[in-house]
Design an enzyme around this catalytic site. Structure first.
Site, PDB file in Angstrom:
ATOM      1  CG  ASN A   1      -6.090 -14.945  10.790  1.00  0.00           C
ATOM      2  OD1 ASN A   1      -6.567 -15.664  11.680  1.00  0.00           O
ATOM      3  ND2 ASN A   1      -6.616 -14.875   9.577  1.00  0.00           N
TER       4      ASN A   1
ATOM      5  N   GLY B   1       0.823  -1.206   0.000  1.00  0.00           N
ATOM      6  CA  GLY B   1       0.000   0.000   0.000  1.00  0.00           C
ATOM      7  C   GLY B   1       0.857   1.256   0.000  1.00  0.00           C
TER       8      GLY B   1
ATOM      9  CE1 TYR C   1      -9.549   1.980   7.606  1.00  0.00           C
ATOM     10  CE2 TYR C   1     -10.022   4.197   8.375  1.00  0.00           C
ATOM     11  CZ  TYR C   1      -9.108   3.236   7.993  1.00  0.00           C
ATOM     12  OH  TYR C   1      -7.762   3.510   8.000  1.00  0.00           O
TER      13      TYR C   1
ATOM     14  CG  ASP D   1      -1.049  -5.440  -0.204  1.00  0.00           C
ATOM     15  OD1 ASP D   1      -2.186  -5.519  -0.723  1.00  0.00           O
ATOM     16  OD2 ASP D   1      -0.604  -4.408   0.326  1.00  0.00           O
TER      17      ASP D   1
ATOM     18  N   GLY E   1      -3.804  -2.200  -2.357  1.00  0.00           N
ATOM     19  CA  GLY E   1      -2.369  -2.017  -2.575  1.00  0.00           C
ATOM     20  C   GLY E   1      -2.030  -2.307  -4.040  1.00  0.00           C
TER      21      GLY E   1
END
Lengths: 325, 325
Positions: free
Chosen positions: A117, A21, A163, A42, A47
């Site tokens: 994770n 990104g 978000y 990614d 990205g």
């Protein structure tokens, strides 16, 4: 730097999720310059592999195209590296409003499952974990500027909550792992950033104005241009992130540039730096004008000895030079 | 009820995650009385199988001991039922502070992964999904009483964020599924509730005082007893949840009892109802005194035609009668 004795050993592998990104790729450059080795993870949903194309072929860089929400990613990464994993840095997420509003479920997933994770990856390696959080956790702030102790003003069921709440959840998950002693964690809250490799279509005002000026198109200003913003040049930001990573400070720590300028001033600087004579096209201020935030960077100054150095004119000149002709 | 035409068809299966818990088990009783069939899913980490022991052997009840964070739970449940799944109701979570502070990672997981799995269960069946959220999303509220439009005041990295932020995330995830048209969703924000089957060790003031009074032990009051609380009797609460489920209102909707009483009043009522002569033992108010919240139930009143009916004295009498001698 005030916080000493906590610098990561050089030479180990640092896993950078979201490493392709805008900010992630600059971070990888800096980590490599500091003597670390880097695994760039990614899924290329936002990205771009062109951001790290210059790193191809180096034996201190691995690139893995994968979604950190996939549970197999932990084993895949572990199998890729032959030496110590010293840190796991989680910058993976759509980050501009157009990007996350177009990917609501993926954004929620990378903040929750993705964070879980990556914490799980860090734990058995005793690797330091750094979460890239955001000024968006402050939502529509009722306090200006925002110190880290401000708890924010976010609508949990609003459109942008995919978000904002994902990042707040990621912070809570990270802090919980720290509190129970499972992982040594750091949380950085990143404010508005600009610089080379920004996506031209990210919808942010700096990007829009630079690209309009360079194309000779009218530069769009919403309202009368008197509204203020603050933006941090990406090299400054990355310096702050690395200072936090190499410190004993767990955070959250705001990293951003508190210097405010008006949109009208921004237009003038962009015009000067690009040599453009694009006219300004005024449009009505949208009812959901972007929420303004300005970092209180007292904590970064006092605990990390960090502050931004690149002024807007200098940063824009570097950004525009990097775009090329 | 004002919201009509949206009542669920009777006779189908309703999946109740957390169905062996205090509120979940009362909800199952009500759903069965209304003519639904019920699959109770609970990992019994804080729920108790004794809460639903009276439902054993019924052919309109299945009981599955499972963690809704386990991805296989979706297929397991789907395979258990031979007919339409009309609704999925997510009440699974540790819910009292001692319970969630003892299980920080599990609490974060059931709000995120658990919610995601249950939405995934609902989607292919076109089942209605109801999330049991909480007044804790308001945190330390700066607005009293709290309407649903209040965005809350939660510390994202505080100790209690494992519950508060998990529920805020669950709301964001639920709202996102609704917004993209993936699942027909409802969100209820549950305020303080009391009644039969509360865990004796849940640390809540009603439970503590009732159990102390019945045991003839001194009744603990923190501070001078002038601080206020509001509690909703569980049958009222369940009525509100079912009204929401059977409506076209997506919410969030506060369900709780706005009637405030002082702790001193509560002590007197508990003494009366139990016939106890336990003395009061005053202790200093802890620095982290439980955050006070009082529901604004205007939305439930106007959109669901719901309001609570059971007064404190009546509810306590029913609760104490259920404990038995």
């Amino acid at each position: 730097m005030n916080a000493t004795g906590a610098a990561l050993p050089r030479g180990g592998w640092i896993i950078v999720a979201g490493g392709s990104g805008f900010i992630g790729s600059h971070l990888c450059d800096r980590l490599l310059a500091d003597g670390h080795r880097v695994v760039i993870v990614d899924d290329l949903s936002t990205g771009r592999d062109s951001n790290v194309a210059h790193l191809a072929g180096r034996d201190d860089v691995h690139v893995l195209t994968a979604d950190v929400c996939d549970p197999s990613v932990v084993d895949t990464i572990t199998d890729m590296v032959d030496d110590q994993i010293t840190a796991v840095m989680h910058l993976a997420s759509p980050a501009s409003p157009p990007a996350y509003l177009a990917r609501p479920l993926a954004t929620l997933a990378v903040g929750s499952t993705g964070t879980a994770n990556l914490l799980q990856l860090a734990a058995p390696h005793r690797a330091r974990f750094l979460l890239a959080s955001t000024s968006e956790v402050y939502g529509d702030p009722l306090v200006h500027p925002q110190p880290e102790g401000y708890w924010g003003n976010v609508n949990p069921v609003g459109e942008r909550s995919v978000y904002d709440e994902a990042k707040r959840f990621a912070e809570a998950l990270t802090a919980a792992h720290h509190r129970i002693g499972a992982v040594d964690t750091r949380i950085v809250r990143i404010f508005n950033t600009y610089g080379p490799r920004m996506q031209p279509d990210d919808g942010r005002v700096v990007t829009n104005l630079v690209h309009q000026a360079r194309a000779g198109e009218p530069m769009t200003v919403y309202g009368d241009g008197s509204q203020t913003r603050s933006f941090c040049y990406v090299d400054d930001l990355v310096g702050g992130i690395v200072a936090l990573l190499d410190s004993a400070v767990t955070g959250p720590v705001n990293i951003g540039n508190p210097h405010e300028f008006t949109i009208a001033e921004l237009v003038e600087v962009v015009r000067e730096v690009t040599g453009s004579s694009s006219p300004v096209e005024y449009r009505p201020l949208p009812s959901d004008d972007p929420r303004q935030r300005q970092p209180d960077i007292t904590r970064a100054r006092t605990e990390l000895g960090w502050e931004p150095h690149v002024a807007l004119r200098e940063g824009l000149a570097r950004m525009i030079a990097a775009i090329g002709s």
